[in-house]
Design a protein around this motif. Structure first.
Motif, PDB file in Angstrom:
ATOM      1  N   SER A  74       0.674  -1.257   0.084  1.00 47.52           N
ATOM      2  CA  SER A  74       0.006  -0.075   0.017  1.00 47.52           C
ATOM      3  C   SER A  74       0.753   1.289  -0.041  1.00 47.52           C
ATOM      4  O   SER A  74       0.166   2.280  -0.595  1.00 47.52           O
ATOM      5  CB  SER A  74      -0.848   0.009   1.180  1.00 47.52           C
ATOM      6  OG  SER A  74      -0.248  -0.085   2.429  1.00 47.52           O
ATOM      7  N   TYR A  75       2.156   1.170   0.394  1.00 45.16           N
ATOM      8  CA  TYR A  75       3.141   2.173   0.485  1.00 45.16           C
ATOM      9  C   TYR A  75       3.113   2.782  -0.827  1.00 45.16           C
ATOM     10  O   TYR A  75       3.349   4.044  -1.092  1.00 45.16           O
ATOM     11  CB  TYR A  75       4.230   1.576   0.964  1.00 45.16           C
ATOM     12  CG  TYR A  75       5.325   3.016   1.082  1.00 45.16           C
ATOM     13  CD1 TYR A  75       5.591   3.893   2.158  1.00 45.16           C
ATOM     14  CD2 TYR A  75       6.431   2.904  -0.126  1.00 45.16           C
ATOM     15  CE1 TYR A  75       6.634   4.789   1.996  1.00 45.16           C
ATOM     16  CE2 TYR A  75       7.508   3.834   0.044  1.00 45.16           C
ATOM     17  CZ  TYR A  75       7.190   4.926   1.131  1.00 45.16           C
ATOM     18  OH  TYR A  75       8.365   5.659   1.119  1.00 45.16           O
ATOM     19  N   ALA A  76       3.158   2.091  -1.820  1.00 47.50           N
ATOM     20  CA  ALA A  76       3.293   2.507  -3.359  1.00 47.50           C
ATOM     21  C   ALA A  76       2.142   3.398  -3.755  1.00 47.50           C
ATOM     22  O   ALA A  76       2.313   4.180  -4.646  1.00 47.50           O
ATOM     23  CB  ALA A  76       3.455   1.339  -4.309  1.00 47.50           C
ATOM     24  N   PHE A  77       1.141   3.139  -2.997  1.00 37.69           N
ATOM     25  CA  PHE A  77      -0.090   4.028  -3.671  1.00 37.69           C
ATOM     26  C   PHE A  77      -0.684   5.048  -2.601  1.00 37.69           C
ATOM     27  O   PHE A  77      -1.318   5.956  -2.930  1.00 37.69           O
ATOM     28  CB  PHE A  77      -1.126   3.067  -3.646  1.00 37.69           C
ATOM     29  CG  PHE A  77      -1.126   1.911  -4.726  1.00 37.69           C
ATOM     30  CD1 PHE A  77      -1.236   2.063  -6.079  1.00 37.69           C
ATOM     31  CD2 PHE A  77      -0.649   0.632  -4.151  1.00 37.69           C
ATOM     32  CE1 PHE A  77      -0.849   1.201  -6.946  1.00 37.69           C
ATOM     33  CE2 PHE A  77      -0.345  -0.317  -4.899  1.00 37.69           C
ATOM     34  CZ  PHE A  77      -0.329  -0.379  -6.462  1.00 37.69           C
ATOM     35  N   THR A  78       0.104   5.156  -1.367  1.00 38.53           N
ATOM     36  CA  THR A  78      -0.410   6.170  -0.241  1.00 38.53           C
ATOM     37  C   THR A  78       0.785   7.257  -0.061  1.00 38.53           C
ATOM     38  O   THR A  78       0.407   8.164   0.167  1.00 38.53           O
ATOM     39  CB  THR A  78      -0.768   5.483   0.871  1.00 38.53           C
ATOM     40  OG1 THR A  78       0.167   4.811   1.507  1.00 38.53           O
ATOM     41  CG2 THR A  78      -1.805   4.620   0.740  1.00 38.53           C
ATOM     42  N   ASP A  79       2.126   6.978  -0.288  1.00 34.57           N
ATOM     43  CA  ASP A  79       2.886   7.653  -0.027  1.00 34.57           C
ATOM     44  C   ASP A  79       3.285   8.774  -1.021  1.00 34.57           C
ATOM     45  O   ASP A  79       3.353   8.438  -2.142  1.00 34.57           O
ATOM     46  CB  ASP A  79       4.390   7.150   0.309  1.00 34.57           C
ATOM     47  CG  ASP A  79       5.530   7.963   0.608  1.00 34.57           C
ATOM     48  OD1 ASP A  79       5.729   8.417   1.677  1.00 34.57           O
ATOM     49  OD2 ASP A  79       6.468   8.395  -0.450  1.00 34.57           O
ATOM     50  N   PRO A  80       3.396   9.830  -0.870  1.00 34.67           N
ATOM     51  CA  PRO A  80       3.086  10.963  -1.980  1.00 34.67           C
ATOM     52  C   PRO A  80       4.459  11.247  -2.422  1.00 34.67           C
ATOM     53  O   PRO A  80       4.336  11.177  -3.700  1.00 34.67           O
ATOM     54  CB  PRO A  80       2.868  12.408  -1.127  1.00 34.67           C
ATOM     55  CG  PRO A  80       3.165  12.103   0.117  1.00 34.67           C
ATOM     56  CD  PRO A  80       2.754  10.828   0.543  1.00 34.67           C
TER      57      PRO A  80
END
Length: 349
Positions: A74-80
């Motif tokens: 999910s980091y790939a889709f949430t971290d700006p």
């Protein structure tokens, strides 16, 4: 009941196996009428087409590049910053008709090695991983090309695209030191594996395993050493993730102490925004970040700006269009210190 095969289709149409294979993989080799006849026979027989993995092995390439990073998927889709970086990777991949495989790496070395070994890709873009040397060694063992975004971790033959992390961090720390701050905390994400949230004993910046965190802490240390503040006088704070909530939890004990810091230098904008959340608007605390994500300007955050999308685009391009001269595979991008309202002189007692 046996599944239909490529040979079954060939028999039904009265052509060779290679002709049926060309109908799927090299349609330019057939007339439109013959290809339509083959595909129609395949549909009637229930043949789904050649196995993509086997076809990739025969061709010698997969048609995908892997992006390795340390975190949940999910980091790939949430971290700006990660979102902008991956947008750049995607732009380059689209131009080459190439797919992306996102590969989050476990902190366990053996599981991380297995993830690298089992990824069906033609090369790897190594983005923000923990044990960089271990991961790069695993990729080299597979004989696949790689591009890393951590220049300080790259070997002589490795391609990289990144920034001078240490110099960039030094610039923002020198700004804070120039404002008179000497009681300072440095905040990073997972500075040490499995370390709890809050103050952390770190004998030297070089003890941080992640190259990006290590270089940024070293840059902070350089600037304060020049101002007469040794590493031992700086407080290192550990956030258990790159999130605002994790940053707020990590900085809370320091802010509640008898001698709270007058400035907090965070290794990312997301962490810095979490510090601002914890401190409140009238605290007088100076806070800096790193990256210059979209939310930084609205929050008045002093930070280091780096070109996220360009970094991703160039990283993918180095994989997909390897330069003839190895020296051209070493790219350092510019950064800028952006001073906003989140930093100021030390408040009067």
């Amino acid at each position: 009941m046996a599944k239909p095969t490529l040979q079954d289709v060939a028999n039904a149409v009265g052509v060779s196996r290679s002709t049926v294979s060309n109908a799927y993989g090299r349609p330019d080799q057939l007339s439109a009428a013959l290809r339509a006849k083959i595909l129609d026979a395949a549909r009637r027989l229930g043949y789904p087409g050649p196995d993509p993995t086997a076809r990739s092995l025969r061709r010698g390439f997969v048609g995908a590049i892997g992006v390795l990073f340390t975190s949940e998927l999910s980091y790939a889709f949430t971290d700006p910053f990660a979102v902008r970086f991956l947008a750049g990777v995607g732009q380059a991949a689209e131009r080459h008709g190439t797919s992306l495989l996102l590969v989050p790496l476990s902190g366990d070395r053996e599981r991380a090695r297995a993830a690298v070994d089992n990824a069906a890709v033609d090369g790897f873009c190594v983005y923000c991983v923990g044990d960089e040397e271990h991961v790069l060694a695993a990729i080299r063992d597979r004989g696949l090309p790689l591009v890393t975004t951590a220049p300080s971790a790259a070997g002589p033959a490795d391609r990289y695209v990144g920034i001078d992390e240490r110099a960039a961090a030094r610039s923002v720390a020198a700004h804070v030191a120039g404002l008179g701050h000497r009681r300072v905390a440095l905040l990073g994400d997972t500075v040490l594996p499995d370390a709890p949230s809050g103050p952390l004993r770190l004998a030297d910046p070089r003890d941080a395993p992640r190259p990006t965190t290590r270089d940024r802490l070293a840059g902070f240390a350089d600037a304060f050493a020049a101002a007469g503040v040794p590493w031992s006088a700086l407080t290192v704070l550990n956030a258990t993730g790159n999130s605002r909530a994790a940053a707020a939890a990590a900085v809370a004990p320091a802010l509640a102490g008898d001698e709270p810091p007058t400035a907090v230098l965070a290794c990312s904008d997301v962490l810095a925004l979490g510090v601002l959340d914890a401190a409140g608007p009238d605290s007088g605390l100076s806070v800096t970040g790193f990256d210059d994500v979209a939310e930084a300007a609205a929050a008045g955050l002093t930070t280091v700006r780096q070109p996220a999308e360009e970094k991703g685009r160039l990283a993918a391009a180095l994989l997909l269009e390897p330069p003839a001269d190895p020296a051209d595979g070493h790219l350092l991008l510019p950064t800028d210190l952006v001073v906003r309202t989140s930093t100021g002189p030390v408040p009067r007692s």
